[in-house]
Design a protein around this motif. Structure first.
Motif, PDB file in Angstrom:
ATOM      1  N   SER A 141      -8.117   5.092  11.102  1.00 34.89           N
ATOM      2  CA  SER A 141      -6.843   4.564  11.585  1.00 34.89           C
ATOM      3  C   SER A 141      -6.727   4.757  13.091  1.00 34.89           C
ATOM      4  O   SER A 141      -7.554   5.428  13.724  1.00 34.89           O
ATOM      5  CB  SER A 141      -5.681   5.267  10.892  1.00 34.89           C
ATOM      6  OG  SER A 141      -5.578   6.614  11.352  1.00 34.89           O
ATOM      7  N   LEU A 194      -7.296   1.342   4.903  1.00 36.57           N
ATOM      8  CA  LEU A 194      -5.844   1.384   5.023  1.00 36.57           C
ATOM      9  C   LEU A 194      -5.467   0.627   6.289  1.00 36.57           C
ATOM     10  O   LEU A 194      -6.312   0.410   7.159  1.00 36.57           O
ATOM     11  CB  LEU A 194      -5.351   2.833   5.107  1.00 36.57           C
ATOM     12  CG  LEU A 194      -5.314   3.641   3.813  1.00 36.57           C
ATOM     13  CD1 LEU A 194      -5.096   5.114   4.111  1.00 36.57           C
ATOM     14  CD2 LEU A 194      -4.232   3.115   2.883  1.00 36.57           C
ATOM     15  N   PRO A 195      -4.204   0.205   6.411  1.00 37.86           N
ATOM     16  CA  PRO A 195      -3.805  -0.453   7.660  1.00 37.86           C
ATOM     17  C   PRO A 195      -4.126   0.422   8.867  1.00 37.86           C
ATOM     18  O   PRO A 195      -4.010   1.654   8.809  1.00 37.86           O
ATOM     19  CB  PRO A 195      -2.291  -0.635   7.484  1.00 37.86           C
ATOM     20  CG  PRO A 195      -2.100  -0.708   6.002  1.00 37.86           C
ATOM     21  CD  PRO A 195      -3.114   0.230   5.414  1.00 37.86           C
ATOM     22  N   TRP A 205       0.818  -1.210   0.000  1.00 41.27           N
ATOM     23  CA  TRP A 205       0.000   0.000   0.000  1.00 41.27           C
ATOM     24  C   TRP A 205       0.858   1.269   0.000  1.00 41.27           C
ATOM     25  O   TRP A 205       0.335   2.367  -0.232  1.00 41.27           O
ATOM     26  CB  TRP A 205      -0.940   0.016   1.212  1.00 41.27           C
ATOM     27  CG  TRP A 205      -0.262  -0.053   2.548  1.00 41.27           C
ATOM     28  CD1 TRP A 205      -0.006  -1.180   3.274  1.00 41.27           C
ATOM     29  CD2 TRP A 205       0.249   1.049   3.311  1.00 41.27           C
ATOM     30  NE1 TRP A 205       0.635  -0.851   4.448  1.00 41.27           N
ATOM     31  CE2 TRP A 205       0.799   0.508   4.497  1.00 41.27           C
ATOM     32  CE3 TRP A 205       0.295   2.424   3.111  1.00 41.27           C
ATOM     33  CZ2 TRP A 205       1.389   1.302   5.470  1.00 41.27           C
ATOM     34  CZ3 TRP A 205       0.875   3.226   4.092  1.00 41.27           C
ATOM     35  CH2 TRP A 205       1.412   2.666   5.250  1.00 41.27           C
ATOM     36  N   MET A 206       2.174   1.159   0.226  1.00 38.22           N
ATOM     37  CA  MET A 206       3.043   2.329   0.246  1.00 38.22           C
ATOM     38  C   MET A 206       3.657   2.636  -1.119  1.00 38.22           C
ATOM     39  O   MET A 206       4.628   3.380  -1.209  1.00 38.22           O
ATOM     40  CB  MET A 206       4.157   2.163   1.284  1.00 38.22           C
ATOM     41  CG  MET A 206       3.720   2.463   2.699  1.00 38.22           C
ATOM     42  SD  MET A 206       5.099   2.518   3.891  1.00 38.22           S
ATOM     43  CE  MET A 206       5.959   3.998   3.341  1.00 38.22           C
ATOM     44  N   SER A 264       4.305   4.120   8.376  1.00 35.75           N
ATOM     45  CA  SER A 264       5.003   4.957   7.398  1.00 35.75           C
ATOM     46  C   SER A 264       6.029   5.851   8.081  1.00 35.75           C
ATOM     47  O   SER A 264       7.138   6.051   7.554  1.00 35.75           O
ATOM     48  CB  SER A 264       3.995   5.793   6.611  1.00 35.75           C
ATOM     49  OG  SER A 264       3.257   6.661   7.461  1.00 35.75           O
ATOM     50  N   ILE A 291       0.915  10.432   1.376  1.00 37.00           N
ATOM     51  CA  ILE A 291       0.378  10.052   2.685  1.00 37.00           C
ATOM     52  C   ILE A 291      -0.080  11.287   3.451  1.00 37.00           C
ATOM     53  O   ILE A 291      -1.139  11.280   4.104  1.00 37.00           O
ATOM     54  CB  ILE A 291       1.430   9.252   3.485  1.00 37.00           C
ATOM     55  CG1 ILE A 291       1.617   7.870   2.849  1.00 37.00           C
ATOM     56  CG2 ILE A 291       1.012   9.111   4.953  1.00 37.00           C
ATOM     57  CD1 ILE A 291       2.668   7.019   3.518  1.00 37.00           C
ATOM     58  N   TYR A 325      -1.388   2.806   9.660  1.00 39.09           N
ATOM     59  CA  TYR A 325      -0.667   3.269   8.467  1.00 39.09           C
ATOM     60  C   TYR A 325       0.183   4.499   8.750  1.00 39.09           C
ATOM     61  O   TYR A 325       1.264   4.661   8.185  1.00 39.09           O
ATOM     62  CB  TYR A 325      -1.642   3.510   7.311  1.00 39.09           C
ATOM     63  CG  TYR A 325      -2.319   4.857   7.291  1.00 39.09           C
ATOM     64  CD1 TYR A 325      -1.778   5.920   6.570  1.00 39.09           C
ATOM     65  CD2 TYR A 325      -3.517   5.076   7.969  1.00 39.09           C
ATOM     66  CE1 TYR A 325      -2.395   7.159   6.526  1.00 39.09           C
ATOM     67  CE2 TYR A 325      -4.141   6.305   7.934  1.00 39.09           C
ATOM     68  CZ  TYR A 325      -3.583   7.349   7.214  1.00 39.09           C
ATOM     69  OH  TYR A 325      -4.196   8.582   7.186  1.00 39.09           O
TER      70      TYR A 325
END
Length: 210
Positions: free
Chosen positions: A159, A99-100, A76-77, A107, A128, A103
């Motif tokens: 998140s 998203l995680p 996803w990055m 990141s 991001i 995230y």
């Protein structure tokens, strides 16, 4: 834990969220040979040169600091994936793209410790940040609809950081509305409104002498 002494504070600090995110699994490519690591959290390895394996993020960072591996950023990055997420976030007024959960923290850790392993790292970082900004704007817009008739809120795909910021505010707002809407509070307000000031009673008046 942060927030226990101050009910108005977030449930976790940024450092605590980052600590929790370090248990997320990532893929590394070792450049050394090492037997399996038998840890409380699980068994990881064996490690062989140029053979990818999954380890917790904290272990990946520790090996990276010692020059023992490279870290493969999650799928996803990638610029392509993040661009799709950003466009979808902008197209949806209220929905949030999956998203995680960590995230933001994942990141940040990778930017701090493995930026050379991330293709197009500056573009990835910018995307991001843009995604975070769009999501926070939608969260703020959603909070504006809270009223005395709101009994619960469902914000899907938030998140950890977003939940951590929103939850205390929503909880306080709903508690305030519940108190204002409770029968006891309404009756007390009505009693105060109906209460009329009474003239002071000074007893029988004494006749003046002539």
């Amino acid at each position: 834990m942060a927030g226990q002494s101050d009910p108005n504070a977030s449930a976790f600090s940024a450092a605590e969220l980052e600590f929790l995110a370090e248990d997320e699994m990532v893929e590394i490519v070792p450049n050394m040979s090492m037997d399996p690591l038998n840890l409380i959290s699980g068994d990881f390895g064996p490690f062989r040169p140029q053979i990818a394996t999954q380890v917790p993020l904290w272990l990946a960072v520790a090996l990276k600091k010692r020059g023992k591996c490279t870290i493969r950023p999650p799928e996803w990055m990638s610029v392509e994936k993040l661009t799709q997420v950003l466009e979808a976030e902008r197209d949806s007024e209220r929905g949030f793209e999956p998203l995680p959960f960590h995230y933001v923290e994942i990141s940040r850790l990778l930017f701090d410790h493995a930026r050379e392993d991330i293709p197009d790292v500056y573009m990835v970082r910018s995307l991001i940040e843009d995604i975070k900004d769009v999501r926070f704007h939608k969260i703020g817009t959603g909070l504006e609809i809270i009223s005395e008739r709101t009994y619960a809120m469902r914000l899907k795909n938030l998140s950890a950081m977003e939940v951590n910021i929103v939850r205390p505010f929503v909880a306080r707002a709903l508690q305030t509305f519940y108190k204002l809407d409770s029968p006891d509070m309404i009756q007390e307000s009505e009693r105060r409104a109906n209460r009329q000031p009474q003239a002071a009673d000074h007893g029988p008046r004494r006749q003046l002498r002539r």
